[in-house]
Design an enzyme around this catalytic site. Structure first.
Site, PDB file in Angstrom:
ATOM      1  N   VAL A  46       2.799   3.686  -2.905  1.00 49.05           N
ATOM      2  CA  VAL A  46       4.098   4.284  -2.570  1.00 49.05           C
ATOM      3  C   VAL A  46       4.151   4.790  -1.129  1.00 49.05           C
ATOM      4  CG1 VAL A  46       4.723   4.903  -4.954  1.00 49.05           C
ATOM      5  CG2 VAL A  46       3.501   6.576  -3.524  1.00 49.05           C
ATOM      6  N   TYR A  77      -0.711  20.395  -0.471  1.00 47.90           N
ATOM      7  CA  TYR A  77      -0.101  19.964  -1.741  1.00 47.90           C
ATOM      8  C   TYR A  77       1.152  20.800  -2.036  1.00 47.90           C
ATOM      9  CZ  TYR A  77       0.221  18.879  -6.762  1.00 47.90           C
ATOM     10  OH  TYR A  77       0.655  18.486  -8.005  1.00 47.90           O
TER      11      TYR A  77
END
Ligand code: NAP
Length: 240
Positions: free
Chosen positions: A57, A148
Site C-alpha cells: 500500500v 505510530y
C-alpha cells in the site's frame, strides 16, 4: 447486504483477516490484499470464495494496479477497508528518518493511495463505504509509539475531512479505532503484559480481531447509511 464487493487491505492476517471473514459472512465478495503473506491470503480467499491480490500500500503504482485488477475482476467495488498497517515501539530519540518514513508510508500514504485509486469508481456510482483503521494511540498518544500515534491521528483527521468532502457524493467515510487486540502486531507483549492490559480494561480482557471486524461490519451495513465521519472504538473501554 446483497452481493457487494469489498477490498480489505492487509487482509491476510489479524484484524484484516477477521474483516474479510465478517464481510464474506455478510454476503460480500471480498478481495484480500496482502503484502508478504501470500499463502495465508490465498488460503483465506479460497475459504470465503474471495480473491487474493498482492500490493504494497505504500507504493502508489502497486495500489492503482491492485484496485484496477479488483475492478476488472468484479466489475464493481462497494466497500473499502483501509486496514494495512505497521507498528514500532521505540523511544522518540531513537527513531530514524527511515523508521518515521516507513510508518507514515504504510499507515498514512497507504490509506491515501488506496482511497485515491478507488474514488473515481465510488464517485461515478455515487455510493461507497470507506472504513479506515486507526488506533486508540491515535486518539490519546502512546509512550514509545510517537510515530505510530502520529500516523494514526493523521488517519483520523483524513477520515473526518473526507467524510465532509464525499458526503454529497453518497459516500460514507468512518474510522474504526481499536484498543489492544490479540494479533501478531502485539507478539512482543508477554503473558504478564497482556494480563496487566486486560486488568486495566473496564471490560476485563484484551480484544479479539472479531471485535474489530464487528464494528467494521456494522459501518458497512445498510443500517449505518446515515453515519459518516465517526470514530468507532472497539477498545473494551480502555480509552473513553
Ligand atoms: P498484523 O497482525 O501485524 O497484520 C498486519 C496486516 O497488514 C497484514 O495483513 C500485513 O500483510 C498488512 N501489511 C503490512 N504492511 C503492508 C503493506 N505495506 N502493504 C499491504 N499490506 C501490509 O496487524 P493487526 O493487529 O491485524 O493490525 C491491523 C490494523 O489494525 C493496523 O492498521 C493496525 O495499526 C491497527 N491496530 C491494531 C491494533 C492491535 O492491537 N493489534 C490496535 C489498534 C490498531 P502481509 O502479512 O501480507 O505482509
Amino acid at each position: 447486504m446483497g452481493q457487494k464487493v469489498a477490498l480489505v487491505t492487509g487482509g491476510s492476517r489479524g484484524i484484516g483477516a477477521a474483516c474479510v471473514r465478517r464481510l464474506a459472512d455478510e454476503g460480500c465478495r471480498v478481495a484480500v490484499n496482502y503484502y508478504r503473506s501470500r499463502e495465508r491470503a490465498e488460503a483465506l480467499a479460497a475459504q470465503v470464495g474471495g480473491w487474493a491480490v498482492q500490493g504494497d500500500v505504500a507504493d502508489p503504482a502497486q495500489v492503482q494496479k491492485m484496485v484496477d485488477n479488483v475492478l476488472d475482476k468484479f466489475c464493481q467495488l462497494d466497500i473499502l477497508v483501509c486496514n494495512a498497517g505497521i507498528a514500532q515501539q521505540k523511544l522518540f530519540g531513537d527513531l530514524t528518518d527511515a523508521d518515521w518514513r516507513r510508518i507514515f508510508a504504510v499507515n498514512v500514504d497507504g490509506v491515501f493511495h488506496t482511497i485515491r485509486a478507488a474514488l473515481p469508481h465510488f464517485i461515478h456510482r455515487k455510493t461507497g463505504r470507506i472504513i479506515t483503521v486507526a488506533s486508540m494511540w491515535g486518539q490519546v498518544g502512546g509512550s514509545c509509539e510517537a510515530a505510530y500515534s502520529a500516523s494514526k491521528a493523521a488517519v483520523i483527521g483524513l477520515t473526518k475531512a473526507l467524510a465532509k468532502e464525499l458526503g454529497p457524493s453518497g459516500i460514507t467515510v468512518n474510522c474504526v479505532s481499536p484498543g489492544v487486540i490479540d494479533t501478531e502486531m502485539n507478539g512482543n507483549l508477554d503473558r504478564e503484559a497482556l494480563r496487566a492490559l486486560a486488568e486495566e480494561t473496564p471490560l476485563g480482557r484484551i480484544g479479539r480481531p472479531e471485535d474489530v471486524a464487528a464494528a467494521v461490519g456494522f459501518l458497512c451495513a445498510d443500517a449505518a447509511g446515515f453515519i459518516t465521519g465517526q470514530v468507532l472504538a472497539p477498545n473494551g473501554g480502555l480509552v473513553i
